[in-house]
Design an enzyme around this catalytic site. Structure first.
Site, short mmCIF file in Angstrom:
data_model
loop_
_atom_site.label_atom_id
_atom_site.label_comp_id
_atom_site.label_asym_id
_atom_site.label_seq_id
_atom_site.Cartn_x
_atom_site.Cartn_y
_atom_site.Cartn_z
N HIS A 18 0.84 -1.20 0.00
CA HIS A 18 0.00 0.00 0.00
C HIS A 18 0.88 1.25 0.00
O HIS A 18 0.68 2.15 -0.84
CB HIS A 18 -0.91 0.00 1.23
CG HIS A 18 -1.77 1.22 1.35
ND1 HIS A 18 -3.06 1.27 0.87
CD2 HIS A 18 -1.53 2.46 1.88
CE1 HIS A 18 -3.56 2.47 1.10
NE2 HIS A 18 -2.65 3.20 1.72
N GLU A 19 1.82 1.29 0.92
CA GLU A 19 2.69 2.47 1.00
C GLU A 19 3.62 2.56 -0.21
O GLU A 19 4.01 3.66 -0.62
CB GLU A 19 3.51 2.43 2.30
CG GLU A 19 2.67 2.41 3.57
CD GLU A 19 1.67 3.55 3.66
OE1 GLU A 19 1.90 4.61 3.05
OE2 GLU A 19 0.64 3.39 4.34
N HIS A 22 1.98 4.64 -2.84
CA HIS A 22 2.17 6.08 -2.60
C HIS A 22 3.60 6.51 -2.97
O HIS A 22 3.80 7.55 -3.60
CB HIS A 22 1.91 6.42 -1.13
CG HIS A 22 0.48 6.26 -0.71
ND1 HIS A 22 -0.57 6.79 -1.41
CD2 HIS A 22 -0.06 5.63 0.38
CE1 HIS A 22 -1.70 6.50 -0.79
NE2 HIS A 22 -1.42 5.81 0.30
#
Length: 444
Positions: A18-19, A22
């Protein structure tokens, strides 16, 4: 220990990706990334690579990517072009949405791996109808072939389970199931009770593919069956002088005989025996029912006839993975929406204890089961983060959408208020999920 390790691995993988979404989006958009952290709290381990500090923190409930931003500290003039807050709104939206999209992509990859390895599916034939269940009241019979649920065609039991789960909160209208009987007749069976009523949670209406034999596979210590001497391996023949045709028939007789004597004839090691059994009286939502504390063995021949293998090509497996990720995403959104408007029970919400428990169970079942679990949780994380709740990615997208519409950023005061509301909502959600976990753990 298995549950803890499986849970930590799951959270580590899902949060990292998920990170990473980003992080990659920020770098592609020319934004400087100061820290990439897995977990929260004071870092346990850090390493500096280029401009970015990579950290592992002790609280494994998430992570974050810290970008250069004038709202969080002084930024040197030469770094202004690389500050997140100075990027066009379109780039900021791309960076924010990349995290949840990475979770959904990861789910596709996990499902792709599982499906590509081959699938074991079960034909949509009813093996057992639970007595007094909504399905029994609607007239379902063992051997019925399910053709469609609420107008949606089904090909195997996975389709049935998803369709029932999707309709599990539609209490205002009956559920129509198209079946083909053992005689070849096609008709509609209408489930008038809500699928969550009478204890049939998560869309269960009282039909299962397994057909049970009349041979005991488990006898509970201290139960009524154990007290009169019934043992694992005993085969039930007749009750009160009537020959038993199915396990469901026996269950119905026991349920309807709380505290009443039943004369039971059974077979043990080729020898016919007889005893008198008095079911324990148990309270239920519909009154007192009988219970003896015994479970049957499955009909292996019947189950083998239901089971079949599917080995799709790589392309077919990829397409099926996309479809499964999409259907689970839609289902997650619908269930959350129904919980918000009171059509679905908040008891469906699970927290870290339940997730850890399921992680351990699936890890013990094998790699495919664990990967499917990871895919499902990854979908949940992706969808949850896309919800328009301030402090979540979806909340930031909401602010940026408003900025696009009005032509200027949302005021800092409005954002601060939104963050407080969002934090309160998220904290309440997590607290409720944890209470559900504790309730399940202690059988409440």
């Amino acid at each position: 220990m298995t549950a803890i390790l499986a849970f930590l691995l799951a959270i580590g993988v899902l949060v990292t990706f998920h990170e990473l979404g980003h992080y990659v989006a920020a770098r592609c958009c020319g934004v400087k990334v100061l820290r990439f952290s897995i977990g929260f709290g004071k870092p346990l381990f850090t390493v500096k690579r280029g401009e970015t500090e990579w950290a592992i923190c002790p609280i494994p409930l998430g992570g974050y990517v810290k970008m250069l931003d004038e709202r969080e500290g002084v930024v040197a003039p030469e770094d202004w072009p690389r500050a997140f807050n100075r990027q066009p709104v379109g780039k900021r939206m791309v960076i924010v949405v990349a995290g949840p999209l990475m979770n959904l992509l990861l789910a596709v990859l996990f499902y792709w791996a599982v499906i590509g390895n081959g699938l074991t599916l079960y034909r949509p034939l009813v093996g057992t109808v639970v007595p007094d269940s909504p399905a029994a009241i609607a007239g379902f019979q063992p051997g019925d072939r399910i053709l469609a649920v609420a107008g949606s065609p089904v090909a195997h039991w996975n389709d049935i389970s998803l369709a029932l789960l999707d309709r599990s909160s539609s209490a205002d209208e009956p559920l129509t199931v198209r079946v083909e009987t053992t005689a070849g007749q096609r008709l509609d069976r209408v489930v008038k009770a809500a699928p969550e009523a009478d204890g049939h949670a998560n869309g269960q209406i009282g039909i299962v593919p397994v057909r049970y034999s009349l041979t005991l596979g488990m006898v509970e210590q201290g139960g009524a069956a154990d007290k009169v001497g019934l043992r694992t391996g005993d085969t039930l023949l007749s009750a009160n002088g009537r020959k038993l045709q199915s396990w469901a028939e026996w269950v119905a007789m026991v349920h309807n005989s709380p505290g009443k004597e039943i004369t039971l004839v059974f077979l043990r090691g080729g020898e016919r025996r007889q005893l008198t059994l008095r079911p324990d009286s148990m309270e239920s939502p519909t009154g007192f029912v009988g219970r003896i504390g015994a479970a049957p063995t499955g009909d292996a021949a019947w189950l083998e006839g239901l089971r079949y293998e599917v080995h799709p090509t790589v392309a077919e497996a990829g397409w099926m993975a996309l479809q499964k990720t999409w259907s689970n995403s839609v289902l997650s959104l619908r269930m959350f929406g129904r919980m918000l408007i009171g059509q679905a029970s908040w008891d469906n919400l699970s927290g870290p204890i339940t997730i850890a428990s399921v992680a351990g169970q699936t890890a013990r079942q094998g790699l495919d089961a664990y990967l499917e679990f990871l895919a499902l949780i990854s979908v949940s994380i992706g969808i949850l983060n896309l919800l328009p709740i301030p402090i979540l990615d979806g909340g930031h997208l909401m602010y940026y959408t408003a900025e696009l519409i009005k032509g200027s950023p949302v005021s800092e005061r409005a954002q601060l208020l939104g963050q407080r509301i969002g934090f309160a909502l998220l904290a309440s959600l997590m607290a409720f999920a944890l209470l559900n976990d504790i309730s399940r753990l202690f059988g409440g």
